[in-house]
Design a protein around this motif. Sequence first.
Motif, PDB file in Angstrom:
ATOM      1  N   ILE A   1     -21.528  15.556  -8.580  1.00 36.76           N
ATOM      2  CA  ILE A   1     -22.506  15.701  -9.663  1.00 36.76           C
ATOM      3  C   ILE A   1     -23.552  14.591  -9.562  1.00 36.76           C
ATOM      4  O   ILE A   1     -24.763  14.838  -9.685  1.00 36.76           O
ATOM      5  CB  ILE A   1     -21.811  15.679 -11.036  1.00 36.76           C
ATOM      6  CG1 ILE A   1     -20.990  16.950 -11.243  1.00 36.76           C
ATOM      7  CG2 ILE A   1     -22.852  15.543 -12.156  1.00 36.76           C
ATOM      8  CD1 ILE A   1     -20.154  16.951 -12.515  1.00 36.76           C
ATOM      9  N   LEU A   2     -23.096  13.366  -9.334  1.00 34.20           N
ATOM     10  CA  LEU A   2     -24.035  12.252  -9.173  1.00 34.20           C
ATOM     11  C   LEU A   2     -24.964  12.494  -7.983  1.00 34.20           C
ATOM     12  O   LEU A   2     -26.171  12.224  -8.062  1.00 34.20           O
ATOM     13  CB  LEU A   2     -23.270  10.943  -8.974  1.00 34.20           C
ATOM     14  CG  LEU A   2     -22.540  10.388 -10.210  1.00 34.20           C
ATOM     15  CD1 LEU A   2     -21.674   9.195  -9.817  1.00 34.20           C
ATOM     16  CD2 LEU A   2     -23.520   9.992 -11.298  1.00 34.20           C
ATOM     17  N   CYS A   3     -24.410  13.006  -6.893  1.00 36.08           N
ATOM     18  CA  CYS A   3     -25.240  13.278  -5.710  1.00 36.08           C
ATOM     19  C   CYS A   3     -26.276  14.360  -6.000  1.00 36.08           C
ATOM     20  O   CYS A   3     -27.415  14.285  -5.529  1.00 36.08           O
ATOM     21  CB  CYS A   3     -24.353  13.702  -4.528  1.00 36.08           C
ATOM     22  SG  CYS A   3     -23.456  12.330  -3.760  1.00 36.08           S
ATOM     23  N   ALA A   4     -25.889  15.376  -6.772  1.00 36.10           N
ATOM     24  CA  ALA A   4     -26.844  16.432  -7.137  1.00 36.10           C
ATOM     25  C   ALA A   4     -27.986  15.851  -7.964  1.00 36.10           C
ATOM     26  O   ALA A   4     -29.164  16.160  -7.727  1.00 36.10           O
ATOM     27  CB  ALA A   4     -26.127  17.532  -7.916  1.00 36.10           C
TER      28      ALA A   4
ATOM     29  N   CYS B   1     -14.770  23.120 -12.785  1.00 33.02           N
ATOM     30  CA  CYS B   1     -14.979  22.746 -11.385  1.00 33.02           C
ATOM     31  C   CYS B   1     -13.778  22.037 -10.779  1.00 33.02           C
ATOM     32  O   CYS B   1     -13.504  22.198  -9.589  1.00 33.02           O
ATOM     33  CB  CYS B   1     -16.218  21.867 -11.257  1.00 33.02           C
ATOM     34  SG  CYS B   1     -17.747  22.815 -11.144  1.00 33.02           S
ATOM     35  N   VAL B   2     -13.063  21.259 -11.567  1.00 33.29           N
ATOM     36  CA  VAL B   2     -11.881  20.575 -11.032  1.00 33.29           C
ATOM     37  C   VAL B   2     -10.860  21.598 -10.544  1.00 33.29           C
ATOM     38  O   VAL B   2     -10.280  21.457  -9.468  1.00 33.29           O
ATOM     39  CB  VAL B   2     -11.253  19.642 -12.092  1.00 33.29           C
ATOM     40  CG1 VAL B   2      -9.852  19.204 -11.659  1.00 33.29           C
ATOM     41  CG2 VAL B   2     -12.113  18.400 -12.267  1.00 33.29           C
ATOM     42  N   PHE B   3     -10.651  22.664 -11.312  1.00 34.77           N
ATOM     43  CA  PHE B   3      -9.741  23.717 -10.886  1.00 34.77           C
ATOM     44  C   PHE B   3     -10.230  24.365  -9.594  1.00 34.77           C
ATOM     45  O   PHE B   3      -9.454  24.611  -8.664  1.00 34.77           O
ATOM     46  CB  PHE B   3      -9.604  24.785 -11.980  1.00 34.77           C
ATOM     47  CG  PHE B   3      -8.638  24.443 -13.073  1.00 34.77           C
ATOM     48  CD1 PHE B   3      -7.269  24.464 -12.840  1.00 34.77           C
ATOM     49  CD2 PHE B   3      -9.091  24.088 -14.332  1.00 34.77           C
ATOM     50  CE1 PHE B   3      -6.367  24.144 -13.843  1.00 34.77           C
ATOM     51  CE2 PHE B   3      -8.198  23.764 -15.351  1.00 34.77           C
ATOM     52  CZ  PHE B   3      -6.831  23.794 -15.106  1.00 34.77           C
ATOM     53  N   SER B   4     -11.537  24.655  -9.524  1.00 33.89           N
ATOM     54  CA  SER B   4     -12.097  25.305  -8.335  1.00 33.89           C
ATOM     55  C   SER B   4     -11.973  24.426  -7.102  1.00 33.89           C
ATOM     56  O   SER B   4     -11.631  24.896  -6.014  1.00 33.89           O
ATOM     57  CB  SER B   4     -13.574  25.654  -8.571  1.00 33.89           C
ATOM     58  OG  SER B   4     -13.723  26.565  -9.633  1.00 33.89           O
TER      59      SER B   4
ATOM     60  N   ASN C   1     -23.252  25.768  -7.303  1.00 35.20           N
ATOM     61  CA  ASN C   1     -23.105  25.804  -8.752  1.00 35.20           C
ATOM     62  C   ASN C   1     -23.345  24.426  -9.366  1.00 35.20           C
ATOM     63  O   ASN C   1     -23.966  24.299 -10.426  1.00 35.20           O
ATOM     64  CB  ASN C   1     -21.701  26.301  -9.113  1.00 35.20           C
ATOM     65  CG  ASN C   1     -21.560  26.608 -10.600  1.00 35.20           C
ATOM     66  OD1 ASN C   1     -22.497  27.057 -11.255  1.00 35.20           O
ATOM     67  ND2 ASN C   1     -20.377  26.352 -11.137  1.00 35.20           N
ATOM     68  N   ILE C   2     -22.869  23.386  -8.692  1.00 34.22           N
ATOM     69  CA  ILE C   2     -23.106  22.025  -9.159  1.00 34.22           C
ATOM     70  C   ILE C   2     -24.605  21.709  -9.132  1.00 34.22           C
ATOM     71  O   ILE C   2     -25.153  21.138 -10.073  1.00 34.22           O
ATOM     72  CB  ILE C   2     -22.315  21.013  -8.304  1.00 34.22           C
ATOM     73  CG1 ILE C   2     -20.814  21.186  -8.562  1.00 34.22           C
ATOM     74  CG2 ILE C   2     -22.750  19.574  -8.598  1.00 34.22           C
ATOM     75  CD1 ILE C   2     -19.922  20.411  -7.617  1.00 34.22           C
ATOM     76  N   ILE C   3     -25.261  22.120  -8.055  1.00 38.29           N
ATOM     77  CA  ILE C   3     -26.704  21.886  -7.940  1.00 38.29           C
ATOM     78  C   ILE C   3     -27.463  22.700  -8.983  1.00 38.29           C
ATOM     79  O   ILE C   3     -28.422  22.201  -9.599  1.00 38.29           O
ATOM     80  CB  ILE C   3     -27.188  22.240  -6.521  1.00 38.29           C
ATOM     81  CG1 ILE C   3     -26.613  21.236  -5.513  1.00 38.29           C
ATOM     82  CG2 ILE C   3     -28.714  22.238  -6.450  1.00 38.29           C
ATOM     83  CD1 ILE C   3     -26.860  21.613  -4.064  1.00 38.29           C
ATOM     84  N   LYS C   4     -27.032  23.916  -9.226  1.00 42.20           N
ATOM     85  CA  LYS C   4     -27.679  24.755 -10.225  1.00 42.20           C
ATOM     86  C   LYS C   4     -27.659  24.097 -11.599  1.00 42.20           C
ATOM     87  O   LYS C   4     -28.646  24.149 -12.357  1.00 42.20           O
ATOM     88  CB  LYS C   4     -26.973  26.121 -10.297  1.00 42.20           C
ATOM     89  CG  LYS C   4     -27.517  27.051 -11.376  1.00 42.20           C
ATOM     90  CD  LYS C   4     -26.712  28.337 -11.438  1.00 42.20           C
ATOM     91  CE  LYS C   4     -27.188  29.226 -12.583  1.00 42.20           C
ATOM     92  NZ  LYS C   4     -26.367  30.472 -12.690  1.00 42.20           N
TER      93      LYS C   4
END
Length: 375
Positions: free
Chosen positions: A136-139, A76-79, A102-105
Amino acid sequence: MLFVKQDELKKGMRLARPIYNKDGVLLYERNSKLTVQGIVSIRNFGLIGIFVLEPAEPVPPMTQADIDFERFQTMCVFSIREEMEKILLTRKLNKMPSIAANIIKNYGHLDKKINFVQNLRSKEDYIYKHSLNVSILCALMTHVLNLRVDEQLETVQAAIIHDIGKLTVPKNIMNKESLTEEEQEYIRAAQTQGYEMIDIVYSSSPNIKRICVQAQRALDSLGTQDDISAMKMVNGAKVLAVAETYDTMTAMRIDKEPESEVAALKFFIEHPEIFDSRIVASLIRSINILAPGVSVELNTGDKALVINANEQNVLEPTVLMFGDNSVVDLSDKVMYGDLEIKDIMKTMDNRHVMDISLLKSHGFKVEEPEYVAVK
């Protein structure tokens, strides 16, 4: 375990943590010995350094969830870096909604807490790693709060993009140890311009800018003492304010020692006018902080081991004292007065020091993690 800068790496050193490429392909497993080509690859990846094992040191245990979390972060950092660079050039969205989805998934539908492990950050990649971890924390938190799907997606996208304005600040300013008032004002102006950029790229979703602006205004009031009680903060802004502060305080940086999770929670409690207690509770319900098996230091200097978590007050678990093997319930203020946890004991790479075997040897029942064997 030692942290070794990339220009000091030597052939034969053993890796303490796995290394992945931007597609999530495992390049080097834990316990792998560095080769000349491996050292070149690490430098080409832009890594500032890696954690290596000392000659006789065993490989630190990792669960499958820990491994998946590390792999996901790398990808994800790259994206996020690629997406932000495109937004800065074109003022148009490309993959941001899909990155957020994707993060939420992966982290917006869990029914259990995760081990939220911080990766080491350099000044060059800080914003990208910070944006990912905050999102990620928010998700996690929006799921616990049971927010609507659209609110969750808006909050996670706001978390990813909220610091984009800082990417326009010259590196010679962002990389300074201390800033002049003029330089601080320059960064504040860049943040404001970033919000205008967010307004452009998210013209059809005005809530995303609103979340970013309200969260920043709330955090700014910590220093300005402005009264924000009249500001009707949307849920996403409240979540972002907590996630932003938690990650900033506990971030693992090359130039600064991280503050402990305990210090972050105490900070939230001290400022209820900024950090909604309901939102803070959602953070506590999302990540493992003082779980059974975690080693801690008390304000007396004594060391102890958490044997029972406290769901009502996470900072007051029951602990086993290392000194005399006594069991202390920190929520019992009549018996133990001002005794409290000062910090969580960490390994060199910022992971909690765990001792499940000691709990079991004293007859305490605890769910033991399933660690992945090194191949």
